[in-house]
Scaffold this motif. Structure first.
Motif, PDB file in Angstrom:
ATOM      1  N   CYS A  56     125.019  95.447   0.269  1.00 28.76           N
ATOM      2  CA  CYS A  56     125.653  95.601  -1.043  1.00 28.76           C
ATOM      3  C   CYS A  56     125.488  94.296  -1.807  1.00 28.76           C
ATOM      4  O   CYS A  56     125.013  93.292  -1.261  1.00 28.76           O
ATOM      5  CB  CYS A  56     127.135  95.973  -0.908  1.00 28.76           C
ATOM      6  N   SER A  57     125.893  94.289  -3.055  1.00 34.03           N
ATOM      7  CA  SER A  57     125.713  93.097  -3.886  1.00 34.03           C
ATOM      8  C   SER A  57     126.534  91.921  -3.360  1.00 34.03           C
ATOM      9  O   SER A  57     126.100  90.765  -3.436  1.00 34.03           O
ATOM     10  CB  SER A  57     126.096  93.401  -5.336  1.00 34.03           C
ATOM     11  N   GLU A  58     127.717  92.192  -2.813  1.00 38.30           N
ATOM     12  CA  GLU A  58     128.563  91.113  -2.307  1.00 38.30           C
ATOM     13  C   GLU A  58     127.926  90.451  -1.087  1.00 38.30           C
ATOM     14  O   GLU A  58     127.864  89.216  -0.999  1.00 38.30           O
ATOM     15  CB  GLU A  58     129.947  91.647  -1.944  1.00 38.30           C
ATOM     16  N   SER A  59     127.451  91.267  -0.134  1.00 40.67           N
ATOM     17  CA  SER A  59     126.831  90.700   1.065  1.00 40.67           C
ATOM     18  C   SER A  59     125.543  89.968   0.707  1.00 40.67           C
ATOM     19  O   SER A  59     125.233  88.911   1.268  1.00 40.67           O
ATOM     20  CB  SER A  59     126.550  91.800   2.097  1.00 40.67           C
ATOM     21  N   ARG A  60     124.788  90.524  -0.236  1.00 41.48           N
ATOM     22  CA  ARG A  60     123.539  89.881  -0.654  1.00 41.48           C
ATOM     23  C   ARG A  60     123.815  88.528  -1.302  1.00 41.48           C
ATOM     24  O   ARG A  60     123.138  87.536  -1.017  1.00 41.48           O
ATOM     25  CB  ARG A  60     122.784  90.784  -1.629  1.00 41.48           C
ATOM     26  N   SER A  61     124.819  88.479  -2.166  1.00 40.47           N
ATOM     27  CA  SER A  61     125.153  87.231  -2.840  1.00 40.47           C
ATOM     28  C   SER A  61     125.579  86.166  -1.838  1.00 40.47           C
ATOM     29  O   SER A  61     125.163  85.002  -1.930  1.00 40.47           O
ATOM     30  CB  SER A  61     126.267  87.484  -3.859  1.00 40.47           C
ATOM     31  N   TYR A  63     120.662  93.718   2.208  1.00 43.27           N
ATOM     32  CA  TYR A  63     120.520  95.031   1.577  1.00 43.27           C
ATOM     33  C   TYR A  63     121.787  95.881   1.609  1.00 43.27           C
ATOM     34  O   TYR A  63     121.786  96.991   1.099  1.00 43.27           O
ATOM     35  CB  TYR A  63     119.396  95.810   2.279  1.00 43.27           C
ATOM     36  N   TRP A  82     131.638  89.099   6.668  1.00 41.91           N
ATOM     37  CA  TRP A  82     130.214  88.978   6.344  1.00 41.91           C
ATOM     38  C   TRP A  82     129.602  87.786   7.070  1.00 41.91           C
ATOM     39  O   TRP A  82     128.509  87.887   7.641  1.00 41.91           O
ATOM     40  CB  TRP A  82     130.019  88.805   4.837  1.00 41.91           C
TER      41      TRP A  82
END
Length: 220
Positions: A60-65, A58, A26
């Motif tokens: 996934c939640s992991e990349s966004r976090s 946008y 990421w």
């Protein structure tokens, strides 16, 4: 490896990788230093940019976090929402249009901004600068609102394209010299006119006690 996996256009086991490896992947997808135009869009009543937000926001939640652990939603006037995300350590905020301030007072917006103290690099279009000086003659009106500013650039813009700004930023970041990128449409008298603003700003900053940012002229 099965023939189905070899021919598959989608890497389906990414989320099965160890978290440490996923995080490294990421982070490799993070953008480098950017020049990010900031404008107020009245139709949506929020700050926007024609520099698209990185897709990691946008995926996934992991990349966004992970993205939001490094990038911050940039708030200028707290009265309005923002769709602009900034990495204050490497990005340059670019006020390239008179619509950068919803109320026509960029200095006041910066004074109210919860992020003005985090801005390290800022660029302002030379024509916007001229209009700002009509209403606030003091050339430090905006600069003084950014107490930790390291670089302030006045920009003469020709045939704007985001790629050109990215190249200038990559060459500029971390240096102390004035950058000039010439083209055939640049008129010498216009350069001298804006250079006068740059010289005046430098002279005014010499009288300032404390942090003194580097003043640059960009010709794009």
């Amino acid at each position: 490896m099965s023939s189905e996996m070899a021919l598959s256009p989608v890497f389906t086991i990414f989320m099965s990788l160890p978290s440490e490896l996923r995080i490294k992947i990421w982070r490799c997808s993070f953008p480098g230093p950017r020049v990010v135009p900031v404008r107020f869009q009245r139709s949506s009543n929020q700050y926007t940019s024609n520099s698209a937000p990185p897709p990691l926001l946008y995926v996934c939640s992991e990349s966004r976090s992970l993205f939001l652990s490094t990038y911050t939603k940039f708030i200028l006037s707290p009265k309005y929402d923002s769709a602009v995300f900034i990495n204050f350590n490497i990005d340059t905020i670019f006020f390239d249009n008179l619509e950068c301030s919803p109320d026509g007072d960029l200095s006041l917006d910066l004074a109210r901004s919860p992020h003005s103290g985090r801005i390290l690099s800022c660029a302002i279009d030379s024509q916007v600068w001229e209009v700002l000086r009509v209403f606030k003659y003091d050339s430090l009106s905006e600069v003084m609102r950014m107490p930790n500013l390291k670089t302030i650039a006045l920009v003469m813009l020709r045939d704007y394209d985001g790629g050109g700004l990215d190249r200038i930023q990559a060459e500029k970041y971390g240096r102390e010299n004035t950058l000039i990128r010439m083209n055939s449409n640049t008129v010498e008298s216009e350069i001298m006119h804006v250079q006068g603003y740059v010289d005046n700003l430098r002279a005014d900053l010499k009288q300032r006690v404390g942090n003194v940012p580097n003043v640059q002229l960009w010709l794009l």
